[in-house]
Design a protein around this motif. Structure first.
Motif, PDB file in Angstrom:
ATOM      1  N   ALA A 169      35.198  54.928  40.574  1.00 17.56           N
ATOM      2  CA  ALA A 169      33.815  55.191  41.123  1.00 17.56           C
ATOM      3  C   ALA A 169      33.244  53.979  41.983  1.00 17.56           C
ATOM      4  CB  ALA A 169      32.735  54.794  39.896  1.00 17.56           C
ATOM      5  N   LEU A 170      33.739  52.531  42.153  1.00 11.30           N
ATOM      6  CA  LEU A 170      32.943  51.222  42.882  1.00 11.30           C
ATOM      7  C   LEU A 170      33.443  51.596  44.081  1.00 11.30           C
ATOM      8  CD1 LEU A 170      34.490  48.134  41.032  1.00 11.30           C
ATOM      9  CD2 LEU A 170      32.305  49.405  41.262  1.00 11.30           C
ATOM     10  N   LEU A 171      32.102  50.407  44.673  1.00 10.57           N
ATOM     11  CA  LEU A 171      32.369  50.806  46.188  1.00 10.57           C
ATOM     12  C   LEU A 171      31.904  49.100  46.435  1.00 10.57           C
ATOM     13  CD1 LEU A 171      30.428  53.438  45.741  1.00 10.57           C
ATOM     14  CD2 LEU A 171      30.140  53.482  47.892  1.00 10.57           C
ATOM     15  N   ALA A 172      32.694  48.569  47.460  1.00 11.52           N
ATOM     16  CA  ALA A 172      32.310  47.097  47.572  1.00 11.52           C
ATOM     17  C   ALA A 172      33.144  47.255  49.015  1.00 11.52           C
ATOM     18  CB  ALA A 172      33.357  46.395  46.717  1.00 11.52           C
ATOM     19  N   GLY A 173      33.118  45.769  49.563  1.00 10.69           N
ATOM     20  CA  GLY A 173      33.370  45.272  51.116  1.00 10.69           C
ATOM     21  C   GLY A 173      34.403  44.635  51.038  1.00 10.69           C
ATOM     22  N   ALA A 174      34.868  44.725  52.166  1.00  4.94           N
ATOM     23  CA  ALA A 174      36.246  43.945  52.319  1.00  4.94           C
ATOM     24  C   ALA A 174      36.178  42.109  51.497  1.00  4.94           C
ATOM     25  CB  ALA A 174      36.692  44.184  54.084  1.00  4.94           C
ATOM     26  N   ALA A 175      34.583  41.842  52.035  1.00  4.97           N
ATOM     27  CA  ALA A 175      34.914  40.432  51.456  1.00  4.97           C
ATOM     28  C   ALA A 175      34.634  40.566  49.832  1.00  4.97           C
ATOM     29  CB  ALA A 175      33.211  40.051  52.139  1.00  4.97           C
ATOM     30  N   ASP A 176      34.171  41.255  49.597  1.00  2.15           N
ATOM     31  CA  ASP A 176      34.000  41.431  47.648  1.00  2.15           C
ATOM     32  C   ASP A 176      35.623  41.269  47.318  1.00  2.15           C
ATOM     33  OD1 ASP A 176      31.193  42.166  47.758  1.00  2.15           O
ATOM     34  OD2 ASP A 176      31.219  43.953  47.990  1.00  2.15           O
ATOM     35  N   LEU A 177      36.144  42.009  47.757  1.00  2.00           N
ATOM     36  CA  LEU A 177      37.755  42.155  47.767  1.00  2.00           C
ATOM     37  C   LEU A 177      38.267  41.406  47.615  1.00  2.00           C
ATOM     38  CD1 LEU A 177      39.193  46.285  49.414  1.00  2.00           C
ATOM     39  CD2 LEU A 177      38.571  45.771  46.751  1.00  2.00           C
ATOM     40  N   ALA A 178      37.764  40.393  48.548  1.00  2.00           N
ATOM     41  CA  ALA A 178      38.593  39.529  48.955  1.00  2.00           C
ATOM     42  C   ALA A 178      38.239  38.283  47.622  1.00  2.00           C
ATOM     43  CB  ALA A 178      38.706  38.588  50.124  1.00  2.00           C
ATOM     44  N   ALA A 179      37.126  38.335  47.094  1.00  2.00           N
ATOM     45  CA  ALA A 179      36.598  37.552  45.879  1.00  2.00           C
ATOM     46  C   ALA A 179      37.520  37.695  44.620  1.00  2.00           C
ATOM     47  CB  ALA A 179      35.263  38.012  45.768  1.00  2.00           C
ATOM     48  N   LEU A 180      38.202  39.502  44.947  1.00  2.00           N
ATOM     49  CA  LEU A 180      38.343  39.895  43.678  1.00  2.00           C
ATOM     50  C   LEU A 180      39.863  39.235  43.522  1.00  2.00           C
ATOM     51  CD1 LEU A 180      39.381  40.948  41.121  1.00  2.00           C
ATOM     52  CD2 LEU A 180      39.498  43.231  42.511  1.00  2.00           C
ATOM     53  N   GLY A 181      40.296  39.213  44.976  1.00  2.00           N
ATOM     54  CA  GLY A 181      41.670  38.391  45.638  1.00  2.00           C
ATOM     55  C   GLY A 181      42.074  37.305  44.956  1.00  2.00           C
ATOM     56  N   HIS A 182      40.888  36.625  45.498  1.00  2.00           N
ATOM     57  CA  HIS A 182      41.118  34.973  44.615  1.00  2.00           C
ATOM     58  C   HIS A 182      40.891  35.233  43.646  1.00  2.00           C
ATOM     59  CE1 HIS A 182      39.404  34.359  48.818  1.00  2.00           C
ATOM     60  NE2 HIS A 182      40.140  33.300  49.612  1.00  2.00           N
ATOM     61  N   ALA A 183      40.253  36.149  42.968  1.00  2.00           N
ATOM     62  CA  ALA A 183      40.563  35.689  41.227  1.00  2.00           C
ATOM     63  C   ALA A 183      41.552  35.782  40.898  1.00  2.00           C
ATOM     64  CB  ALA A 183      39.561  36.677  40.701  1.00  2.00           C
ATOM     65  N   LEU A 184      42.499  37.583  41.960  1.00  6.76           N
ATOM     66  CA  LEU A 184      44.077  37.372  41.089  1.00  6.76           C
ATOM     67  C   LEU A 184      44.735  36.063  41.653  1.00  6.76           C
ATOM     68  CD1 LEU A 184      44.123  41.076  41.990  1.00  6.76           C
ATOM     69  CD2 LEU A 184      44.061  40.023  39.595  1.00  6.76           C
ATOM     70  N   ALA A 185      44.632  35.673  42.391  1.00  2.01           N
ATOM     71  CA  ALA A 185      44.993  34.281  42.780  1.00  2.01           C
ATOM     72  C   ALA A 185      45.194  33.238  41.910  1.00  2.01           C
ATOM     73  CB  ALA A 185      45.783  33.781  44.119  1.00  2.01           C
ATOM     74  N   GLY A 186      44.449  33.292  40.982  1.00  2.00           N
ATOM     75  CA  GLY A 186      44.027  31.870  39.953  1.00  2.00           C
ATOM     76  C   GLY A 186      43.080  31.167  41.095  1.00  2.00           C
ATOM     77  N   ARG A 187      42.134  31.338  41.709  1.00  2.00           N
ATOM     78  CA  ARG A 187      41.535  30.237  42.651  1.00  2.00           C
ATOM     79  C   ARG A 187      39.808  30.833  42.317  1.00  2.00           C
ATOM     80  NH1 ARG A 187      45.232  27.215  46.416  1.00  2.00           N
ATOM     81  NH2 ARG A 187      46.838  28.396  46.598  1.00  2.00           N
ATOM     82  N   SER A 188      39.770  30.923  41.510  1.00  2.00           N
ATOM     83  CA  SER A 188      38.238  31.310  41.600  1.00  2.00           C
ATOM     84  C   SER A 188      37.453  31.923  39.959  1.00  2.00           C
ATOM     85  CB  SER A 188      38.008  33.142  41.505  1.00  2.00           C
ATOM     86  OG  SER A 188      36.796  33.132  41.631  1.00  2.00           O
ATOM     87  N   ASP A 189      36.179  31.575  39.431  1.00  2.00           N
ATOM     88  CA  ASP A 189      36.308  30.697  37.980  1.00  2.00           C
ATOM     89  C   ASP A 189      35.675  32.331  37.468  1.00  2.00           C
ATOM     90  OD1 ASP A 189      36.563  28.117  37.994  1.00  2.00           O
ATOM     91  OD2 ASP A 189      34.096  27.733  38.959  1.00  2.00           O
ATOM     92  N   ALA A 190      35.702  33.616  38.490  1.00  2.00           N
ATOM     93  CA  ALA A 190      35.836  34.701  38.246  1.00  2.00           C
ATOM     94  C   ALA A 190      36.481  35.280  36.955  1.00  2.00           C
ATOM     95  CB  ALA A 190      35.014  35.673  38.627  1.00  2.00           C
ATOM     96  N   LEU A 191      38.202  34.933  37.108  1.00  2.00           N
ATOM     97  CA  LEU A 191      39.161  35.080  36.012  1.00  2.00           C
ATOM     98  C   LEU A 191      39.539  33.988  35.397  1.00  2.00           C
ATOM     99  CD1 LEU A 191      40.780  37.740  37.646  1.00  2.00           C
ATOM    100  CD2 LEU A 191      39.331  37.914  35.681  1.00  2.00           C
ATOM    101  N   PRO A 192      39.778  33.161  34.062  1.00  2.00           N
ATOM    102  CA  PRO A 192      40.307  32.592  33.132  1.00  2.00           C
ATOM    103  C   PRO A 192      42.020  32.346  33.973  1.00  2.00           C
ATOM    104  CG  PRO A 192      38.464  33.687  31.636  1.00  2.00           C
ATOM    105  CD  PRO A 192      39.327  34.023  33.431  1.00  2.00           C
ATOM    106  N   PRO A 193      42.734  31.152  34.573  1.00  2.00           N
ATOM    107  CA  PRO A 193      43.570  31.194  35.036  1.00  2.00           C
ATOM    108  C   PRO A 193      44.821  31.984  33.958  1.00  2.00           C
ATOM    109  CG  PRO A 193      42.477  28.882  35.282  1.00  2.00           C
ATOM    110  CD  PRO A 193      41.962  30.164  34.567  1.00  2.00           C
ATOM    111  N   ALA A 194      44.390  32.110  32.760  1.00  2.00           N
ATOM    112  CA  ALA A 194      45.389  32.816  31.603  1.00  2.00           C
ATOM    113  C   ALA A 194      45.025  34.315  32.464  1.00  2.00           C
ATOM    114  CB  ALA A 194      45.660  32.722  30.722  1.00  2.00           C
ATOM    115  N   VAL A 195      44.171  34.659  32.105  1.00  2.00           N
ATOM    116  CA  VAL A 195      43.798  36.503  32.376  1.00  2.00           C
ATOM    117  C   VAL A 195      44.317  36.717  33.746  1.00  2.00           C
ATOM    118  CG1 VAL A 195      42.311  37.677  33.168  1.00  2.00           C
ATOM    119  CG2 VAL A 195      41.988  36.634  30.965  1.00  2.00           C
ATOM    120  N   ALA A 196      44.888  35.995  35.077  1.00  2.00           N
ATOM    121  CA  ALA A 196      44.728  36.064  36.566  1.00  2.00           C
ATOM    122  C   ALA A 196      46.653  36.372  36.201  1.00  2.00           C
ATOM    123  CB  ALA A 196      44.408  35.204  37.140  1.00  2.00           C
ATOM    124  N   LYS A 197      47.115  35.184  35.680  1.00  2.00           N
ATOM    125  CA  LYS A 197      48.086  35.398  35.479  1.00  2.00           C
ATOM    126  C   LYS A 197      49.293  37.153  34.810  1.00  2.00           C
ATOM    127  CE  LYS A 197      52.082  32.295  33.913  1.00  2.00           C
ATOM    128  NZ  LYS A 197      52.578  31.073  33.120  1.00  2.00           N
TER     129      LYS A 197
END
Length: 452
Positions: A238-266
């Motif tokens: 159900a979510l809507l987002a833009g490419a920049a928003d998706l990139a923010a999630l991508g950076h979090a998945l890569a362990g390069r954002s405080d939005a996700l703890p490194p252990a969660v991303a890993k």
């Protein structure tokens, strides 16, 4: 208050010629594939580019801009998975405990764990269509699918992409937090990512929204289409987002954002052994797909709603992230062409899909043991052979597609119009009885219902 691109995600200064070349390719491919509007965000690990083209709605001609939110479809699932892992990281649940400990409606499948839900390895069928799902409540919906006779395989033994599994994951979030899924994803993930929330059916969104489109193959006319999703399916799409928003999630998945703890991303990135997604990807973690190219692993997900096509890829080692949205079903073909161009323009080998299958030898007629009827929930899959021995696959009574099998029981599907072969999936033998008992079609598994 006007919407702004998330902090740190706006395009940094970059060589104008490279930006112009990327923009030119995006404009050209959108025109070639008759996609009304698209967004592209590229972080090479050294430079960032935020690009867009076209309109958000072909009827109103409203422009599609970086702030526009596009229906993500199944790219909602990584957000729901991240929510669950954040709760596990806080000690509110255990990834390996039975889901039924929290959701009684799953007591018919007591061995299905939280981890199984997020990695599509629980054996749950995909669930009914949205119109059918709209006529029932979440608990009843899940109880009807969580029975031994509906289970596709023992939990943790195989892979079958399941919207129902993410309906359950969303209800798990609600059970643990006491908040509706929409509120939980807003407070625990979207706001930390800097993403202004937008959901299907939202009439008060604080940002511009795009609609999906389809192309009339007879006339070539592009028309808006209505998005259809049952409210209980929101955690799956159900979510809507833009490419920049998706990139923010991508950076979090890569362990390069405080939005996700490194252990969660890993933990999200760690491939599950039983998750063999076939044509969807090269592996699967918790909420994200794995794509292997050139000795590296990219992580992400694809999302296709009615008339939209969205894609995310992140490579932790280099920090590269690529995000793409398109407001037309033809955006998938655009994405594949664009991913190929990115290697030439930026040097990034971005995997648009699973790696090509290795040489499987000469095509064979499928063994007689493969013929028969299989089922995933309410959807039948029928494999038949003609008088000439050629096989065909029909899904839910649709026109049968020619099927070409190989010795390892993988198969291709053939486009009758062009003769082009595309990877279709594989058959499964029971390791003890050697009976062919399942077929996997584009990541969804169906269990044999006849005697074989």
């Amino acid at each position: 208050m006007p919407y702004t691109v998330p902090t740190g995600q706006a395009g940094a200064a970059a060589p104008s010629t490279l930006r112009q070349e990327l923009q030119s390719r995006l404009d050209t491919l959108a025109d070639v594939h008759r996609v009304p509007g698209a967004q592209l965000f590229v972080d090479t690990g050294a430079e960032t580019f935020s690009l867009h083209t076209g309109v958000a709605d072909a009827a109103t001609r409203a422009p599609l801009i970086p702030e526009t939110a596009v229906p993500l479809g199944s790219l909602t699932k990584p957000y729901t998975a991240a929510l669950v892992l954040l709760l596990a990281d806080d000690g509110d649940l255990d990834l390996d405990e039975p889901v039924a400990d929290h959701l009684p409606e799953l007591r018919g499948l007591p061995r299905v764990s939280v981890r199984h839900l997020l990695s599509h390895t629980g054996g749950l069928p995909t669930g009914p269509d949205s119109d059918t799902a709209s006529a029932t409540g979440g608990a009843r919906y899940l109880a009807s699918l969580s029975t031994p006779d509906q289970a596709l395989f023992p939990p943790g033994s195989d892979f079958s992409y399941s919207n129902a599994g993410y309906v359950a994951a969303g209800r798990l979030v609600e059970s643990v937090t006491g908040m509706p899924w929409h509120e939980a994803v807003r407070a625990l993930l979207l706001e930390p990512l800097g993403t202004v929330p937008a959901f299907l059916g939202d009439t008060t969104a604080a940002r511009p929204l795009a609609t999906g489109h389809t192309v009339n193959t007879a006339t070539g006319q592009v028309r808006p289409v209505r998005q259809n999703l049952a409210p209980l399916e929101a955690p799956a799409g159900a979510l809507l987002a833009g490419a920049a928003d998706l990139a923010a999630l991508g950076h979090a998945l890569a362990g390069r954002s405080d939005a996700l703890p490194p252990a969660v991303a890993k933990e999200m990135r760690r491939g599950e052994r039983a998750a063999r997604p076939g044509t969807l990807a090269d592996g699967w973690g918790l909420g994200v797909a794995l794509y292997r190219r050139g000795g590296r692993v990219w992580y992400g997900h694809d999302g296709n709603a009615q008339g939209t096509s969205c894609h995310l890829r992140a490579e932790p080692e280099s920090g590269a992230v690529v995000a793409f949205t398109a407001n037309a079903g033809a955006g998938t073909a655009l994405w594949r062409d664009l991913a190929a161009d990115l290697e030439h323009v930026t040097g990034l080998r971005v995997p648009a899909a699973a790696a090509p299958a290795p040489d499987r030898g000469r095509p064979l007629a499928p063994p007689a043991a493969c013929l028969g009827t299989y089922r995933n929930g309410g959807t039948p899959y029928r494999v038949t052979a003609g008088d000439d021995g050629a096989a065909a696959l029909s899904v839910d009574g649709d026109l049968p597609l020619p099927l070409v099998c190989y010795a390892d029981l993988s198969y291709d599907l053939v486009d009758p119009a062009t003769g082009r072969r595309e990877p279709g999936g594989r058959f499964h033998r029971d390791p003890v009885s050697r009976r062919v008992e399942r077929i996997q079609v584009s990541g969804r598994t169906a269990r044999r219902t006849d005697d074989g």
